[in-house]
Scaffold this motif. Structure first.
Motif, PDB file in Angstrom:
ATOM      1  N   MET A  22      97.587   5.347  30.908  1.00 41.35           N
ATOM      2  CA  MET A  22      96.980   6.776  30.483  1.00 41.35           C
ATOM      3  C   MET A  22      96.391   7.331  31.836  1.00 41.35           C
ATOM      4  O   MET A  22      95.210   7.271  32.446  1.00 41.35           O
ATOM      5  CB  MET A  22      96.146   6.505  29.637  1.00 41.35           C
ATOM      6  N   GLY A  23      97.205   8.296  32.683  1.00 39.62           N
ATOM      7  CA  GLY A  23      96.968   8.835  33.784  1.00 39.62           C
ATOM      8  C   GLY A  23      96.258  10.213  33.206  1.00 39.62           C
ATOM      9  O   GLY A  23      95.116  10.574  32.831  1.00 39.62           O
ATOM     10  N   ARG A  24      97.425  11.186  33.163  1.00 41.60           N
ATOM     11  CA  ARG A  24      97.062  12.630  32.668  1.00 41.60           C
ATOM     12  C   ARG A  24      96.912  12.648  31.121  1.00 41.60           C
ATOM     13  O   ARG A  24      96.574  13.555  30.716  1.00 41.60           O
ATOM     14  CB  ARG A  24      97.849  13.603  33.256  1.00 41.60           C
ATOM     15  N   ARG A  28      88.675  16.156  39.735  1.00 42.97           N
ATOM     16  CA  ARG A  28      89.449  15.275  40.743  1.00 42.97           C
ATOM     17  C   ARG A  28      88.920  13.912  40.572  1.00 42.97           C
ATOM     18  O   ARG A  28      89.493  12.914  41.222  1.00 42.97           O
ATOM     19  CB  ARG A  28      88.451  15.565  42.117  1.00 42.97           C
ATOM     20  N   TRP A  29      88.281  13.421  39.563  1.00 41.76           N
ATOM     21  CA  TRP A  29      87.842  12.205  39.151  1.00 41.76           C
ATOM     22  C   TRP A  29      88.548  11.684  38.071  1.00 41.76           C
ATOM     23  O   TRP A  29      88.523  10.615  37.464  1.00 41.76           O
ATOM     24  CB  TRP A  29      86.380  12.043  38.699  1.00 41.76           C
ATOM     25  N   ARG A  30      89.830  12.277  37.938  1.00 38.89           N
ATOM     26  CA  ARG A  30      90.947  11.767  37.089  1.00 38.89           C
ATOM     27  C   ARG A  30      91.459  10.594  37.366  1.00 38.89           C
ATOM     28  O   ARG A  30      91.532  10.327  38.725  1.00 38.89           O
ATOM     29  CB  ARG A  30      92.185  12.893  36.785  1.00 38.89           C
ATOM     30  N   LEU A  82      95.182   8.318  38.168  1.00 38.23           N
ATOM     31  CA  LEU A  82      96.209   8.393  38.998  1.00 38.23           C
ATOM     32  C   LEU A  82      97.257   9.058  37.879  1.00 38.23           C
ATOM     33  O   LEU A  82      97.358   8.376  36.686  1.00 38.23           O
ATOM     34  CB  LEU A  82      96.773   7.027  39.261  1.00 38.23           C
ATOM     35  N   ASP A  83      98.071  10.180  38.185  1.00 30.69           N
ATOM     36  CA  ASP A  83      98.784  10.516  37.355  1.00 30.69           C
ATOM     37  C   ASP A  83     100.222   9.717  37.205  1.00 30.69           C
ATOM     38  O   ASP A  83     100.932   9.625  38.385  1.00 30.69           O
ATOM     39  CB  ASP A  83      99.480  11.767  37.649  1.00 30.69           C
ATOM     40  N   PHE A  84     100.477   9.020  36.369  1.00 33.57           N
ATOM     41  CA  PHE A  84     101.540   7.936  36.206  1.00 33.57           C
ATOM     42  C   PHE A  84     102.932   8.602  36.086  1.00 33.57           C
ATOM     43  O   PHE A  84     104.155   8.308  35.596  1.00 33.57           O
ATOM     44  CB  PHE A  84     101.422   7.086  35.078  1.00 33.57           C
ATOM     45  N   GLY A  85     103.022   9.984  36.030  1.00 29.57           N
ATOM     46  CA  GLY A  85     104.312  10.852  35.684  1.00 29.57           C
ATOM     47  C   GLY A  85     105.130  10.374  34.640  1.00 29.57           C
ATOM     48  O   GLY A  85     104.572  10.368  33.444  1.00 29.57           O
ATOM     49  N   GLU A  86     106.339  10.101  34.865  1.00 33.46           N
ATOM     50  CA  GLU A  86     107.302   9.866  33.859  1.00 33.46           C
ATOM     51  C   GLU A  86     106.691   8.545  32.911  1.00 33.46           C
ATOM     52  O   GLU A  86     107.113   8.540  31.678  1.00 33.46           O
ATOM     53  CB  GLU A  86     108.697   9.443  34.140  1.00 33.46           C
ATOM     54  N   TRP A  87     105.887   7.669  33.644  1.00 37.33           N
ATOM     55  CA  TRP A  87     105.524   6.640  32.770  1.00 37.33           C
ATOM     56  C   TRP A  87     103.981   6.908  32.101  1.00 37.33           C
ATOM     57  O   TRP A  87     103.878   6.158  31.257  1.00 37.33           O
ATOM     58  CB  TRP A  87     104.952   5.335  33.875  1.00 37.33           C
ATOM     59  N   HIS A 103      87.572   6.908  35.900  1.00 35.38           N
ATOM     60  CA  HIS A 103      88.843   6.051  35.409  1.00 35.38           C
ATOM     61  C   HIS A 103      89.051   4.635  36.353  1.00 35.38           C
ATOM     62  O   HIS A 103      88.574   4.875  37.584  1.00 35.38           O
ATOM     63  CB  HIS A 103      89.936   6.615  35.389  1.00 35.38           C
ATOM     64  N   GLY A 104      89.433   3.684  35.989  1.00 34.85           N
ATOM     65  CA  GLY A 104      89.559   2.469  36.714  1.00 34.85           C
ATOM     66  C   GLY A 104      90.305   2.799  38.211  1.00 34.85           C
ATOM     67  O   GLY A 104      90.052   2.311  39.337  1.00 34.85           O
TER      68      GLY A 104
END
Length: 189
Positions: free
Chosen positions: A21-23, A76-78, A80-85, A140-141
């Motif tokens: 769970m990124g974005r 900015r504290w989100r 990592l965006d995992f893209g397609e994953w 987030h972690g």
């Protein structure tokens, strides 16, 4: 300049655990929010910040109400965006690609996702903008690990040695300035 307390609190358990769970804006459980609120009690904070994703923001809202400190939302504290994953269980991702990502997330970011360096850059910018006052950030972690890299110089392999379960709090003493640094004051999991 005088050091200040910086507390990084990982959001509570999401309703659908086990996903990358990124974005992905998954909802937190009420127990997860309560665990975060309990972990934040008695910190004496003057500033409260949360990621804009609801699994962090919801805990920040409860902590803000309890402490009387207004919540500032900062994307900015989100995570990592995992893209397609993003939003997928790790088991749904090609295992070799996932190992390559874990070994070197800059050279092998998730397809269509964010590199480690990009995550570190945005978290570092958020850290530079902090006022030198006791601060709690519900995040987030991945962002917590990026902050440890930026402030303490840990490399990627060392960062995976930190167990950061849901509602874990990492407390630091931060010396602000052009070359800011920090000392770990405690990890509460």
């Amino acid at each position: 300049m005088t050091a200040f307390a910086l507390h990084l609190l990982r959001h509570g358990a999401p309703e659908t655990p086990g996903l990358l769970m990124g974005r992905t804006d998954g909802a937190p459980t009420s127990a997860g929010i309560a665990a975060c609120a309990a972990r934040a009690e008695g910190l004496g904070i003057e500033r409260l910040i949360a990621s804009d994703l609801r699994r962090s923001r919801a805990a920040g809202e409860v902590i803000g109400e309890a402490s009387g400190v207004p919540l500032v939302v900062d994307p900015r504290w989100r995570e990592l965006d995992f893209g397609e994953w993003d939003g997928q269980p790790a088991s749904a991702v090609d295992p070799d690609a996932f190992v390559r990502f874990r070994d070197d997330p800059d050279v092998n970011p998730p397809p269509g996702g964010e590199s480690w360096a990009a995550l570190v850059a945005r978290v570092s910018a958020a850290i530079r903008d902090l006022a030198p006052a006791p601060t709690l950030i519900v995040t987030h972690g991945g962002a917590m690990r990026a902050a440890l890299h930026a402030l303490c110089g840990f490399d990627q392999r060392q960062l995976w040695a930190f167990d950061l379960p849901y509602a874990a709090r990492l407390s630091l003493r931060v010396w602000p300035g052009e070359r800011s640094g920090a000392q770990i004051a405690g990890l509460y999991a």
